[in-house]
Design an enzyme around this catalytic site. Structure first.
Site, PDB file in Angstrom:
ATOM      1  N   ASP A 372     -16.414   6.364  -4.109  1.00 43.57           N
ATOM      2  CA  ASP A 372     -15.472   5.700  -3.233  1.00 43.57           C
ATOM      3  C   ASP A 372     -13.925   6.210  -3.962  1.00 43.57           C
ATOM      4  O   ASP A 372     -13.707   6.787  -5.172  1.00 43.57           O
ATOM      5  CB  ASP A 372     -15.846   4.325  -3.243  1.00 43.57           C
ATOM      6  CG  ASP A 372     -15.537   3.944  -1.735  1.00 43.57           C
ATOM      7  OD1 ASP A 372     -13.775   3.905  -1.767  1.00 43.57           O
ATOM      8  OD2 ASP A 372     -15.947   3.639  -0.766  1.00 43.57           O
ATOM      9  N   TRP A 415     -15.109  10.414  -1.594  1.00 40.82           N
ATOM     10  CA  TRP A 415     -13.955   9.401  -0.133  1.00 40.82           C
ATOM     11  C   TRP A 415     -12.166   9.819  -0.494  1.00 40.82           C
ATOM     12  O   TRP A 415     -12.039  10.497  -1.924  1.00 40.82           O
ATOM     13  CB  TRP A 415     -13.672   7.511  -1.077  1.00 40.82           C
ATOM     14  CG  TRP A 415     -12.613   7.363  -0.437  1.00 40.82           C
ATOM     15  CD1 TRP A 415     -12.879   6.107   0.060  1.00 40.82           C
ATOM     16  CD2 TRP A 415     -11.582   6.460  -0.839  1.00 40.82           C
ATOM     17  NE1 TRP A 415     -11.739   5.447   0.958  1.00 40.82           N
ATOM     18  CE2 TRP A 415     -10.802   6.199   0.071  1.00 40.82           C
ATOM     19  CE3 TRP A 415     -10.572   7.419  -1.840  1.00 40.82           C
ATOM     20  CZ2 TRP A 415      -9.700   5.507   0.119  1.00 40.82           C
ATOM     21  CZ3 TRP A 415      -9.269   7.376  -1.701  1.00 40.82           C
ATOM     22  CH2 TRP A 415      -8.205   6.439  -0.864  1.00 40.82           C
ATOM     23  N   ARG A 448      -0.036  -2.064   0.974  1.00 41.48           N
ATOM     24  CA  ARG A 448      -0.912  -1.387  -0.526  1.00 41.48           C
ATOM     25  C   ARG A 448      -0.633  -0.885  -1.009  1.00 41.48           C
ATOM     26  O   ARG A 448      -0.964   0.432  -1.598  1.00 41.48           O
ATOM     27  CB  ARG A 448      -2.255  -0.935   0.484  1.00 41.48           C
ATOM     28  CG  ARG A 448      -3.407  -1.195  -0.705  1.00 41.48           C
ATOM     29  CD  ARG A 448      -5.159  -0.488   0.141  1.00 41.48           C
ATOM     30  NE  ARG A 448      -5.701  -1.012  -0.748  1.00 41.48           N
ATOM     31  CZ  ARG A 448      -7.286  -0.078  -0.776  1.00 41.48           C
ATOM     32  NH1 ARG A 448      -7.054   1.079  -0.894  1.00 41.48           N
ATOM     33  NH2 ARG A 448      -8.497  -0.583  -1.618  1.00 41.48           N
ATOM     34  N   ASP A 483     -10.292   7.989   4.560  1.00 41.52           N
ATOM     35  CA  ASP A 483     -10.046   6.401   5.045  1.00 41.52           C
ATOM     36  C   ASP A 483      -8.939   6.738   5.520  1.00 41.52           C
ATOM     37  O   ASP A 483      -7.599   7.580   5.503  1.00 41.52           O
ATOM     38  CB  ASP A 483      -9.499   6.006   3.692  1.00 41.52           C
ATOM     39  CG  ASP A 483      -9.904   4.360   3.521  1.00 41.52           C
ATOM     40  OD1 ASP A 483     -10.044   4.146   5.006  1.00 41.52           O
ATOM     41  OD2 ASP A 483     -10.590   3.881   3.190  1.00 41.52           O
ATOM     42  N   ASP A 553     -15.062  -4.054   6.743  1.00 43.53           N
ATOM     43  CA  ASP A 553     -15.285  -3.590   5.352  1.00 43.53           C
ATOM     44  C   ASP A 553     -15.495  -5.045   5.033  1.00 43.53           C
ATOM     45  O   ASP A 553     -15.887  -6.018   4.451  1.00 43.53           O
ATOM     46  CB  ASP A 553     -13.734  -4.341   4.209  1.00 43.53           C
ATOM     47  CG  ASP A 553     -13.557  -2.773   3.705  1.00 43.53           C
ATOM     48  OD1 ASP A 553     -13.851  -1.821   3.945  1.00 43.53           O
ATOM     49  OD2 ASP A 553     -12.211  -3.098   3.830  1.00 43.53           O
TER      50      ASP A 553
HETATM   51  C1  GLA Z   1     -10.841   0.933   2.609  1.00 39.79           C
HETATM   52  C2  GLA Z   1     -11.959   0.849   2.816  1.00 39.79           C
HETATM   53  C3  GLA Z   1     -12.926   0.746   2.000  1.00 39.79           C
HETATM   54  C4  GLA Z   1     -13.152   0.768   0.663  1.00 39.79           C
HETATM   55  C5  GLA Z   1     -11.222   1.216   0.384  1.00 39.79           C
HETATM   56  C6  GLA Z   1     -11.170   2.144  -1.088  1.00 39.79           C
HETATM   57  O1  GLA Z   1     -10.652  -0.865   2.601  1.00 39.79           O
HETATM   58  O2  GLA Z   1     -11.935  -0.096   4.199  1.00 39.79           O
HETATM   59  O3  GLA Z   1     -14.086   0.907   2.382  1.00 39.79           O
HETATM   60  O4  GLA Z   1     -12.761   2.507   1.381  1.00 39.79           O
HETATM   61  O5  GLA Z   1     -10.735   1.668   1.491  1.00 39.79           O
HETATM   62  O6  GLA Z   1      -9.737   1.580  -1.290  1.00 39.79           O
END
Ligand code: GLA
Length: 749
Positions: A372, A415, A448, A483, A553
């Site tokens: 990720d 990711w 963020r 993402d 999440d």
């Molecule tokens: C988002 C995704 C998580 C993870 C984070 C990484 O919040 O939903 O699953 O991949 O980003 O920064």
């Protein structure tokens, strides 16, 4: 062909097995909505709603004298239309609006022509159902604005096989002057009563998709989103349920806009109790300039109707999505069991740690490891590096990991977050113009710690696509998690001139689609999972490019049960990214059972598990492999709604009705409740063995009496029950049962 035109009466009939949609052209050339609902072989000589308009016809009779003869009534105030006018007598919500150079924006479209086409017609660059030529046909109705040379085309693509009507519209500026489009809807649906509730899903981060049943009242109810490319706050799929309708009975209209940007459903109940739904791009952040000869096409809206309750709507959308929306369903039929690094490591990992994960995962029969966030640039927390898509060699050796994984016959995933840029990145230093905000504005909003990449800007799109190809051409990843972790603010692209700034939001979505399309075309074998801070962009637009979406999440099961239940109302279980985590609520088994009903995986540090949990994981993986085709390909039924009861229950059954799998979750500690869960969709005459009590009963028994879960249950108890058809005569268990011997209960889990 699911379309008939009755030339003399000027009536179109669009139909599938279960529903009919009638449109009429009246004497003034207005396109009238005559009927939508259960299949009707003929609308009759009476042209439904116009007859009811007598009183209103009288009120505005001066306007429309020529249609006020003794057997024919029409009222611009109150008739039901297919594309309501703006600025004339109809004061309800409107279909389209554009401003001409003289400053006037009255808009009224009059019938000109029509075309019937065998096969589907859809625009390029916008997600749509991938119907074959022999499973859909298209009606195009051409209309002209009463006051200008602007042409409107309404598209109706109907599939009898999939029981879906797909609709969109296109406007052409045939005039000699520029027009400014303020609104163009994807579809309008006028209904002759107000006997409906809306079922909509709102949410926020970690609380994605919460179901609300909203009664309509005499005002405009607006289900919409204005975050630009993220529908956390409302989801673009809704249902209109007749007041009496429930999961299994009653009339329901299912609607979904295949769009991942700002959308809006305006649902207006007027003073004579009619309901009008206007659906399309939300015009709050929208304006579009059309020079002479230019055109604009809306996203595609999906519409389906049933009198068999919400479950039927879910089944129609699930089938459509699996077979005709997601790319390559067959190729990705067997989704690998995955382990994702995020919840175990966040940004804190290196090559050895990932290799350890791979080794341990292999032992537990997990099939893929996903790296990720945190492998690129200087990304050791979320404050930097988005846009710098080069491997952080000091931290992680991706090549070594990919090669190692493949050498032991495992898959590997990565990711990315291509639509973003960190102010703290080399990309921002070199190309600040690639970020999406007006550069005269010194204080852009950060979420963020990041900004959005300007995907309206072709150079920015090309840049990020090249960065992606540098990675994925060289390293053979099997899976990508794509993402999108913030929403749009100050959304004015620098590439657009001052009169076109409000085109940004829509063009951004088109930019996203372009990027995704290029990606899946170049890498057809990579399994793509999209994500937006969890499930913040869960819609049929995204599913057109990615077969699965990370659901949320939130992995604490109490919350997640509801999120998954809600998601299942419109989206297939095979699209629902679901993992077992080490969050505090629930046992590892409860979490596994819930995650079975999605694309199964883990998101925890498996190297730290005790032997008992490791053995359980091996057992879960075996079970998942045995049954996941029933979940992925089966027909879905919601059994009990966690938003209105103390427990959640749903099931999937194979098309041949030979095998079913049932989920149950109890929210409260209940010692004395009679609880029989009635199953659905079984063959009444088949015999099924059930894994809960190891008994055999007839389908009719399970559906009418139900599975007995009345035993005292603790809070957060989860049950998984598998039913399999058996031949009662040959089965020894059955013989034991009929001899009345007590059964030894060996639960599945
Ligand atoms: C988002 C995704 C998580 C993870 C984070 C990484 O919040 O939903 O699953 O991949 O980003 O920064």
């Amino acid at each position: 062909m699911g379309i008939k035109y009755f030339k003399k009466r000027k009536i179109f009939h669009l139909y599938s097995k279960n529903f009919s949609y009638y449109i009429g052209i009246n004497k003034l050339g207005y396109l009238i909505h005559l009927y939508s609902g259960n299949y009707l072989d003929d609308i009759g000589i009476e042209r439904t709603n116009e007859r009811y308009m007598e009183r209103y016809g009288f009120l505005d009779s001066d306007l429309n004298k020529e249609v006020q003869d003794e057997d024919y009534y029409f009222s611009i105030i109150a008739s039901q239309f297919e594309c309501a006018s703006f600025g004339k007598g109809d004061k309800r919500n409107y279909f389209a609006r554009f401003k001409r150079e003289d400053g006037i924006d009255i808009t009224n479209f009059i019938f000109k022509d029509y075309k019937l086409i065998k096969g589907p017609v859809f625009p390029t660059g916008l997600p749509h159902p991938r119907f074959n030529d022999n499973e859909a046909c298209t009606l195009i109705v051409v209309l002209k604005d009463e006051f200008s040379d602007v042409i409107l085309e309404l598209y109706y693509v109907i599939s009898e096989k999939y029981e879906v009507l797909a609709r969109f519209s296109k406007i052409y500026n045939n005039s000699k002057e520029k027009i400014v489009l303020k609104r163009l809807s994807s579809f309008e649906l006028d209904l002759n009563n107000n006997n409906y509730d809306i079922m909509a899903m709102h949410g926020t981060w970690s609380n994605d998709r919460q179901v609300e049943r909203i009664p309509l009242n005499h005002s405009i109810t607006k289900i919409s989103d204005n975050h630009g490319s993220r529908g956390f706050n409302y989801n673009p799929s809704i249902a209109l349920l007749n007041k009496e309708a429930n999961l299994d009975n009653g009339e329901v209209i299912g609607l979904s806009l295949m769009y991942s940007g700002d959308f809006s459903y305006e649902i207006n109940v007027d003073e004579i109790d009619q309901t009008r739904i206007i659906c399309g791009i939300n015009d709050e952040n929208f304006e579009y300039n059309l020079e002479p000869n230019e055109s604009f096409t809306t996203p595609i809206g999906l519409m389906t109707f049933t009198n068999k309750g919400m479950n039927k709507i879910s089944q129609i959308f699930h089938k459509l999505c699996k077979e005709r929306i997601i790319p390559n369903y067959d190729r990705f039929k067997n989704r690998p069991i995955l382990l994702n690094s995020w919840e175990a490591c966040t940004f804190d990992f290196d090559t050895d740690k990932i290799i350890n994960f791979i080794d341990e995962a292999k032992k537990l029969n997990i099939e893929m490891v996903v790296i990720d966030d945190g492998w690129f640039g200087n990304r050791n927390d979320d404050t930097s590096s988005l846009g710098d898509w080069n491997v952080n060699e000091n931290k992680v050796n991706l090549k070594k990991i990919v090669d190692y994984c493949h050498s032991i016959n495992m898959k590997i995933g990565l990711w990315v977050e291509p639509e973003m840029i960190s102010p703290n990145s080399n990309l921002f230093k070199e190309h600040p113009e690639f970020s999406l905000y007006p550069k005269t504005y010194k204080n852009p909003t950060l979420f963020r710690h990041q900004l959005v990449l300007d995907l309206v800007n072709k150079d920015a799109r090309n840049y990020v696509f090249n960065e992606l190809t540098n990675i994925f051409d060289n390293l053979k990843f099997d899976y990508v998690k794509w993402d999108f972790n913030r929403f749009l603010t100050e959304g004015y692209s620098e590439t657009l001139n001052k009169n076109s700034k409000l085109e940004t939001y829509h063009k951004f979505v088109l930019g996203t689609y372009d990027l995704l399309n290029r990606f899946i075309t170049r890498y057809p074998n990579i399994l793509l999972e999209t994500c937006a801070s969890g499930g913040g962009r869960f819609d049929f637009g995204m599913l057109y490019y990615s077969p699965q979406i990370w659901c949320s999440d939130e992995t604490d099961i109490t919350q997640r049960v509801n999120i998954q239940y809600a998601t299942n109302l419109f989206y297939p279980l095979s699209a629902n990214g679901a993992h077992v985590s080490n969050r505090k609520i629930g046992t590892i088994q409860d979490k596994a059972i819930l995650a079975f009903f999605g694309t199964y995986g883990y998101e925890l540090d498996i190297t730290k598990l005790n032997e008992d949990d490791k053995n359980k994981i091996i057992e879960f993986n075996k079970l998942y492999k045995e049954h996941h085709q029933v979940i992925n390909d089966g027909i879905y039924y919601a059994l009990s709604d966690p938003f209105s009861s103390n427990y959640a229950s749903f099931m999937a059954i194979t098309e041949n009705k030979k095998e079913a799998i049932l989920f149950f979750f109890n929210y409260r500690k209940e010692t004395t409740k009679s609880r029989f869960i009635k199953l659905k969709g079984l063959d009444a005459n088949k015999y099924y063995f059930n894994s809960l009590t190891n008994d055999i009963y007839k389908g009719s028994f399970y559906m009418n009496v139900g599975i007995n879960l009345s035993a005292p249950l603790d809070a957060f108890t989860t049950a998984l029950v598998v039913l399999k058809e058996v031949d009662p005569i040959k089965t020894s268990i059955y013989k034991v049962m009929v001899q009345n011997k007590p059964q030894k209960r060996t639960k599945l889990l």
